[in-house]
Scaffold this active site. Structure first.
Site, PDB file in Angstrom:
ATOM      1  N   HIS A  28       0.867  -1.187   0.000  1.00 56.57           N
ATOM      2  CA  HIS A  28       0.000   0.000   0.000  1.00 56.57           C
ATOM      3  C   HIS A  28       0.899   1.231   0.000  1.00 56.57           C
ATOM      4  CE1 HIS A  28      -3.652  -1.981   2.025  1.00 56.57           C
ATOM      5  NE2 HIS A  28      -2.704  -2.888   2.149  1.00 56.57           N
ATOM      6  N   TYR A  68      -5.846  -7.106  -1.963  1.00 51.65           N
ATOM      7  CA  TYR A  68      -5.988  -5.937  -2.850  1.00 51.65           C
ATOM      8  C   TYR A  68      -5.363  -6.203  -4.210  1.00 51.65           C
ATOM      9  CZ  TYR A  68      -1.333  -4.941  -0.732  1.00 51.65           C
ATOM     10  OH  TYR A  68      -0.041  -5.018  -0.266  1.00 51.65           O
TER      11      TYR A  68
HETATM   12  P1  FAD Z   1      14.526  -3.237   3.352  1.00 47.86           P
HETATM   13  O1  FAD Z   1      13.380  -3.099   2.395  1.00 47.86           O
HETATM   14  O2  FAD Z   1      14.651  -4.471   4.142  1.00 47.86           O
HETATM   15  O3  FAD Z   1      15.847  -2.945   2.556  1.00 47.86           O
HETATM   16  C1  FAD Z   1      17.111  -3.166   3.102  1.00 47.86           C
HETATM   17  C2  FAD Z   1      18.090  -3.347   1.949  1.00 47.86           C
HETATM   18  O4  FAD Z   1      19.420  -3.396   2.468  1.00 47.86           O
HETATM   19  C3  FAD Z   1      17.880  -4.670   1.198  1.00 47.86           C
HETATM   20  O5  FAD Z   1      17.839  -4.416  -0.188  1.00 47.86           O
HETATM   21  C4  FAD Z   1      19.072  -5.524   1.616  1.00 47.86           C
HETATM   22  O6  FAD Z   1      19.464  -6.443   0.625  1.00 47.86           O
HETATM   23  C5  FAD Z   1      20.123  -4.449   1.865  1.00 47.86           C
HETATM   24  N1  FAD Z   1      21.176  -4.863   2.825  1.00 47.86           N
HETATM   25  C6  FAD Z   1      21.007  -5.494   4.013  1.00 47.86           C
HETATM   26  N2  FAD Z   1      22.175  -5.692   4.625  1.00 47.86           N
HETATM   27  C7  FAD Z   1      23.129  -5.175   3.801  1.00 47.86           C
HETATM   28  C8  FAD Z   1      24.557  -5.084   3.878  1.00 47.86           C
HETATM   29  N3  FAD Z   1      25.222  -5.570   4.933  1.00 47.86           N
HETATM   30  N4  FAD Z   1      25.230  -4.491   2.859  1.00 47.86           N
HETATM   31  C9  FAD Z   1      24.547  -3.972   1.784  1.00 47.86           C
HETATM   32  N5  FAD Z   1      23.194  -4.044   1.657  1.00 47.86           N
HETATM   33  C10 FAD Z   1      22.492  -4.623   2.655  1.00 47.86           C
HETATM   34  N6  FAD Z   1       5.214  -1.578   4.319  1.00 47.86           N
HETATM   35  C11 FAD Z   1       4.349  -0.686   3.779  1.00 47.86           C
HETATM   36  O7  FAD Z   1       4.612   0.540   3.861  1.00 47.86           O
HETATM   37  N7  FAD Z   1       3.201  -1.083   3.179  1.00 47.86           N
HETATM   38  C12 FAD Z   1       2.857  -2.414   3.071  1.00 47.86           C
HETATM   39  O8  FAD Z   1       1.817  -2.739   2.484  1.00 47.86           O
HETATM   40  C13 FAD Z   1       3.756  -3.399   3.629  1.00 47.86           C
HETATM   41  N8  FAD Z   1       3.487  -4.743   3.582  1.00 47.86           N
HETATM   42  C14 FAD Z   1       4.370  -5.640   4.145  1.00 47.86           C
HETATM   43  C15 FAD Z   1       4.077  -7.022   4.145  1.00 47.86           C
HETATM   44  C16 FAD Z   1       4.964  -7.952   4.737  1.00 47.86           C
HETATM   45  C17 FAD Z   1       4.595  -9.411   4.768  1.00 47.86           C
HETATM   46  C18 FAD Z   1       6.175  -7.500   5.290  1.00 47.86           C
HETATM   47  C19 FAD Z   1       7.164  -8.490   5.911  1.00 47.86           C
HETATM   48  C20 FAD Z   1       6.481  -6.132   5.294  1.00 47.86           C
HETATM   49  C21 FAD Z   1       5.574  -5.204   4.745  1.00 47.86           C
HETATM   50  N9  FAD Z   1       5.829  -3.821   4.775  1.00 47.86           N
HETATM   51  C22 FAD Z   1       4.954  -2.913   4.253  1.00 47.86           C
HETATM   52  C23 FAD Z   1       7.036  -3.336   5.482  1.00 47.86           C
HETATM   53  C24 FAD Z   1       8.145  -3.034   4.535  1.00 47.86           C
HETATM   54  O9  FAD Z   1       8.404  -4.140   3.702  1.00 47.86           O
HETATM   55  C25 FAD Z   1       9.437  -2.668   5.280  1.00 47.86           C
HETATM   56  O10 FAD Z   1       9.153  -1.850   6.371  1.00 47.86           O
HETATM   57  C26 FAD Z   1      10.347  -1.922   4.308  1.00 47.86           C
HETATM   58  O11 FAD Z   1      10.757  -2.794   3.290  1.00 47.86           O
HETATM   59  C27 FAD Z   1      11.567  -1.336   5.018  1.00 47.86           C
HETATM   60  O12 FAD Z   1      12.386  -0.702   4.061  1.00 47.86           O
HETATM   61  P2  FAD Z   1      13.939  -0.555   4.340  1.00 47.86           P
HETATM   62  O13 FAD Z   1      14.477   0.111   3.106  1.00 47.86           O
HETATM   63  O14 FAD Z   1      14.158   0.064   5.662  1.00 47.86           O
HETATM   64  O15 FAD Z   1      14.485  -2.047   4.457  1.00 47.86           O
END
Ligand code: FAD
Length: 382
Positions: A47, A215
């Site tokens: 979403h 959805y």
């Molecule tokens: P991430 O998306 O986890 O990205 C982290 C990145 O860092 C990754 O690409 C990884 O490969 C990289 N990385 C990790 N360690 C290293 C390293 N040591 N060196 C280099 N790269 C590294 N959120 C919403 O807003 N709406 C939704 O509808 C929604 N639905 C969800 C459904 C499920 C089942 C789940 C589990 C989560 C959902 N979320 C949703 C939450 C959302 O997916 C996360 O909160 C979001 O992806 C966080 O983003 P981020 O960039 O902080 O981390």
């Protein structure tokens, strides 16, 4: 000459891509390092509320997202067994008018690809897993698993729930398994045409201890998606997902409404994900290192706001660097935390409790938020 600090972003997930794009737009020499060799279109939806779409507007991809996504007129909550409506939250035109942007649902892979495309390709490095980081006071030295190294003035840990940068700041500590899993599946809408049932654009089916959120993930409504929350006391598969099955889904949603049964019958592939959390962190930044997104506030996804919080963090962090001046980066990081901690922690708590929009309520504190217009709170001095 550009006197802005060089910045390294660790992780090109949704938060890392957002902060990378906004920093590059603002003229910061910014490199983004991602551990994955490439990204694939994993079967999942997401979403994007009006609060996030305002950041997408700034990044320059709002129109493309509006064209790509499904635009539900309502979020419905329904009793899983009887189908009775528990809430009808107006979205659609109402959201555009009242909250200042659209509420859409999209394929997560399509969104991610669009966001990564906004980054300068010459400054995006795949297959770079950060293994160590050394903040020596003047610079930060980054070491990668492939034996290479790099350096930057400032480092943003957007590296998700198992963040190396968080570990550097606070020591090793695994995230907490919440006791809940999420099943995720994408269903071809062609299959649903065989049923004389109404498949609504955005509906959450609830019972006492579990739910199924459903959805469309494309504007043409060809792909329908469900994501569940189901209790599972033990998880022995680390932090990654495993395969689930139609039989497991039937068991988990026994007695649920015919619409849910139809979705399960049409399921070809379904995966199962552990839902991980942390309590709000006492420390979001130190010296030249700062965290955002799941690296500092991972949460159960039951408000559909986890990525939204990562993307809002990204925008607030860049706003604070611009506001304070990046030579005073420590004050900028302090201002960033002062303006994000309370909101992110509140969203973590509501997500944990899984009460969001279960009954009619006013969602404007989430959807009406505009990270660029919100008056800035000054950090409390101790
Ligand atoms: P991430 O998306 O986890 O990205 C982290 C990145 O860092 C990754 O690409 C990884 O490969 C990289 N990385 C990790 N360690 C290293 C390293 N040591 N060196 C280099 N790269 C590294 N959120 C919403 O807003 N709406 C939704 O509808 C929604 N639905 C969800 C459904 C499920 C089942 C789940 C589990 C989560 C959902 N979320 C949703 C939450 C959302 O997916 C996360 O909160 C979001 O992806 C966080 O983003 P981020 O960039 O902080 O981390």
């Amino acid at each position: 000459m550009n006197d802005k600090p060089t910045i390294a972003v660790i992780g090109a997930g949704l938060g890392g891509a957002a902060v990378g794009a906004l920093l590059q737009q603002a003229g910061y020499p910014t490199k983004v390092f991602e551990q994955a060799p490439t990204f694939s279109r994993l079967g999942a939806g997401i979403h994007l509320g009006p609060n996030v779409m305002k950041v997408m507007r700034r990044i320059g991809i709002e129109d493309r997202l509006n064209a790509m996504g499904s635009h539900p007129d309502f979020w419905f909550s329904r009793d899983g067994m009887t189908g009775d409506y528990q809430s009808r939250i107006p979205l659609g035109e109402f959201a555009r008018r009242e909250y200042g942007a659209a509420y859409i649902t999209v394929h997560r892979g399509d969104l991610h690809a669009l966001m990564v495309d906004t980054l300068d390709p010459a400054q995006l490095y795949f297959d770079k897993r950060l293994v160590d980081v050394d903040d020596n006071g003047d610079k930060v030295v980054l070491r990668f698993a492939d034996g290479t190294s790099d350096e930057a003035d400032l480092v943003i840990g957007a590296d998700g729930v198992n963040s190396r940068i968080r570990e550097k700041l606070l020591g090793p500590e695994a995230p907490t398994y919440s006791g809940w899993v999420a099943h995720r599946a994408i269903i071809s809408a062609d299959k649903l045409a065989a049923y004389d049932l109404d498949f609504e654009a955005c509906v959450k089916w609830w019972s006492e201890d579990r739910h199924m959120m459903v959805y469309f993930v494309t504007g043409d409504e060809k792909e329908y998606y469900y994501v569940t929350g189901v209790p599972e006391p033990e998880w022995n598969h680390g932090t990654s997902f495993i395969d689930s099955s139609r039989e497991e889904m039937r068991e988990a949603f026994k007695g649920y409404h015919p619409v849910v049964q139809a979705l399960i019958d049409c399921t070809e592939k379904v995966t199962k994900w552990p839902l991980l959390e942390r309590n709000p962190l006492p420390l979001w930044h130190e010296n030249r290192l700062v965290l955002l997104g799941d690296a500092c506030h991972p949460m159960k996804p039951h408000m559909a706001q986890g990525a939204a919080m990562a993307i809002e963090d990204a925008a607030m962090l860049v706003r604070c660097l611009e506001e304070v001046g990046s030579d005073r980066y420590q004050q900028a990081f302090e201002l960033y935390k002062a303006n994000r901690f309370e909101r992110a922690s509140r969203v973590q708590k509501v997500s944990h409790d899984n009460t969001w929009l279960r009954h009619d309520e006013d969602p404007s504190w989430v959807f009406g938020y505009d990270v660029f217009e919100e008056p800035l709170k000054q950090p409390q001095t101790t």
